[in-house]
Design a protein around this motif. Structure first.
Motif, PDB file in Angstrom:
ATOM      1  N   LEU A  26      -5.725 -27.638 -28.705  1.00 48.96           N
ATOM      2  CA  LEU A  26      -6.175 -28.860 -29.367  1.00 48.96           C
ATOM      3  C   LEU A  26      -6.708 -28.479 -30.743  1.00 48.96           C
ATOM      4  O   LEU A  26      -7.516 -27.572 -30.860  1.00 48.96           O
ATOM      5  N   TYR A  27      -6.248 -29.166 -31.784  1.00 49.77           N
ATOM      6  CA  TYR A  27      -6.720 -28.837 -33.129  1.00 49.77           C
ATOM      7  C   TYR A  27      -6.565 -30.040 -34.042  1.00 49.77           C
ATOM      8  O   TYR A  27      -5.790 -30.955 -33.774  1.00 49.77           O
ATOM      9  N   GLY A  28      -7.322 -30.035 -35.131  1.00 49.63           N
ATOM     10  CA  GLY A  28      -7.245 -31.143 -36.076  1.00 49.63           C
ATOM     11  C   GLY A  28      -8.385 -31.104 -37.074  1.00 49.63           C
ATOM     12  O   GLY A  28      -9.129 -30.133 -37.172  1.00 49.63           O
ATOM     13  N   GLY A  29      -8.503 -32.175 -37.841  1.00 50.52           N
ATOM     14  CA  GLY A  29      -9.544 -32.259 -38.847  1.00 50.52           C
ATOM     15  C   GLY A  29      -9.123 -33.133 -40.011  1.00 50.52           C
ATOM     16  O   GLY A  29      -8.186 -33.925 -39.911  1.00 50.52           O
ATOM     17  N   ASP A  30      -9.822 -32.971 -41.131  1.00 48.69           N
ATOM     18  CA  ASP A  30      -9.520 -33.701 -42.363  1.00 48.69           C
ATOM     19  C   ASP A  30      -8.914 -32.715 -43.352  1.00 48.69           C
ATOM     20  O   ASP A  30      -9.512 -31.679 -43.643  1.00 48.69           O
ATOM     21  N   ASP A  43      -8.754 -37.369 -40.249  1.00 44.20           N
ATOM     22  CA  ASP A  43      -8.926 -37.335 -38.802  1.00 44.20           C
ATOM     23  C   ASP A  43      -7.616 -37.057 -38.060  1.00 44.20           C
ATOM     24  O   ASP A  43      -7.228 -37.786 -37.149  1.00 44.20           O
ATOM     25  N   LYS A  45      -5.412 -35.280 -35.392  1.00 36.59           N
ATOM     26  CA  LYS A  45      -5.628 -34.624 -34.095  1.00 36.59           C
ATOM     27  C   LYS A  45      -4.270 -34.345 -33.468  1.00 36.59           C
ATOM     28  O   LYS A  45      -3.467 -35.250 -33.288  1.00 36.59           O
ATOM     29  N   HIS A  47      -2.045 -31.873 -30.376  1.00 37.36           N
ATOM     30  CA  HIS A  47      -2.178 -31.035 -29.185  1.00 37.36           C
ATOM     31  C   HIS A  47      -0.823 -30.454 -28.802  1.00 37.36           C
ATOM     32  O   HIS A  47       0.236 -31.036 -29.090  1.00 37.36           O
ATOM     33  N   GLU A  74       2.909 -32.605 -29.663  1.00 33.38           N
ATOM     34  CA  GLU A  74       2.676 -34.038 -29.858  1.00 33.38           C
ATOM     35  C   GLU A  74       3.652 -34.653 -30.862  1.00 33.38           C
ATOM     36  O   GLU A  74       4.086 -35.798 -30.695  1.00 33.38           O
TER      37      GLU A  74
END
Length: 302
Positions: A26-30, A43, A45, A47, A74
């Motif tokens: 799981l990873y993500g961010g701005d 935002d 996100k 997976h 995803e």
């Protein structure tokens, strides 16, 4: 970023090992995009989920291996990723090995969303690789050698492509085909003196960044008493920084030295110097590497 990896290995019968498991990422961010327009990917996100199984079987002088992995991303859906190989112990110190594997790499967060070169329309890289390896050791175990021939063919290679004056964008640049040879040697000259060397040659149908045509390394480690002295030299020839019409390559030689003293089993004091020839070089276009650097420290192994 976060994730979990769970696996279990079982021995079903003599000479057999079967390993199965799954992992989740799981990873993500701005993501900051362009210093001029100040556009952001807010935002994000993503997976990835994968399940896999790997089986190994020893039969007399043969070792067979086969595996299969199912990747689910995803953005890009599901992809089967197989691998297989066989090795043969021809003599006490001689081993032959052939292997096949499929490569599958999805674009990372930087390539998709970060900086001005970002491109959200990228496709995953896919490749198929084949290699044949011969390993040979001496009867007294003081020398070992390994020779590998390899061939890789793939598609949708991701490259940073120049689209204007000082402007780049990450793009899929199509098919690629690479083949080459690798050789390595390790020799224990004395009980406390070891040397090692390796060389690789890469023939590229289509030049790609970050891949040198020739790469050579030679090093030695000497351990007199509580001291350890190691030194190495690396030669890089035709490392492609920029491809296409404005092709740019980097050629350089690096020399490194490390000295360590271990007064106690659990304590080591060391000092090291990198790039002692003060070479000016790049491994990515526009990002020069530092010249000579020095470092010292203490490490504990309790």
């Amino acid at each position: 970023m976060g994730g979990v990896n769970i696996y279990q290995a079982v021995n079903l019968f003599k000479g057999n090992t079967v390993t199965g498991g799954f992992d989740v990422k799981l990873y993500g961010g701005d993501a900051y995009r362009d210093p001029v327009t100040e556009v952001y990917a807010d935002d994000v996100k993503l997976h990835e989920i994968a399940g896999y199984i790997l089986a190994q079987q020893q039969f007399r002088r043969f070792m067979f291996e086969a595996g299969l992995r199912l990747e689910n991303h995803e953005l890009y859906g599901s992809e089967w990723v197989p691998q297989a190989g066989v090795s043969f112990k021809a003599a006490e110190q001689t081993r032959l090995k052939f292997s096949f594997s499929k490569g599958f790499r999805t674009p990372n967060m930087r390539e998709l969303y970060m900086y001005a070169a970002a491109n959200e329309d990228l496709l995953p890289e896919r490749s198929f690789s084949y290699d044949f390896t011969v390993s040979q050791g001496l009867p007294d175990y003081r020398m070992s050698m390994e020779l590998t021939l390899f061939y890789i063919k793939g598609d949708n290679l991701i490259e940073s492509v120049e689209i204007g004056e000082s402007r780049y964008q990450n793009r899929n640049v199509g098919e690629f085909e690479n083949k080459g040879i690798e050789f390595s040697l390790n020799y224990l000259i004395l009980k406390n003196l070891r040397v090692n060397t390796n060389y690789s040659y890469l023939n590229m149908q289509k030049t790609i960044t970050g891949a040198p045509r020739n790469k050579f390394y030679a090093g030695a480690t000497y351990c007199p008493g509580k001291f350890t002295l190691s030194a190495g030299a690396q030669v890089i020839d035709k490392l492609y920084l920029v491809t296409g019409e404005n092709r740019k390559t980097s050629d350089y030689t690096l020399v490194d030295i490390r000295v360590a003293y271990r007064p106690l089993k659990w304590l080591e004091v060391f000092a090291k110097g990198d790039n002692l020839l003060w070479k000016k070089y790049e491994i990515m276009a526009g990002y020069p590497m530092p010249k000579a650097t020095f470092m010292g420290g203490v490490s504990f192994n309790l």
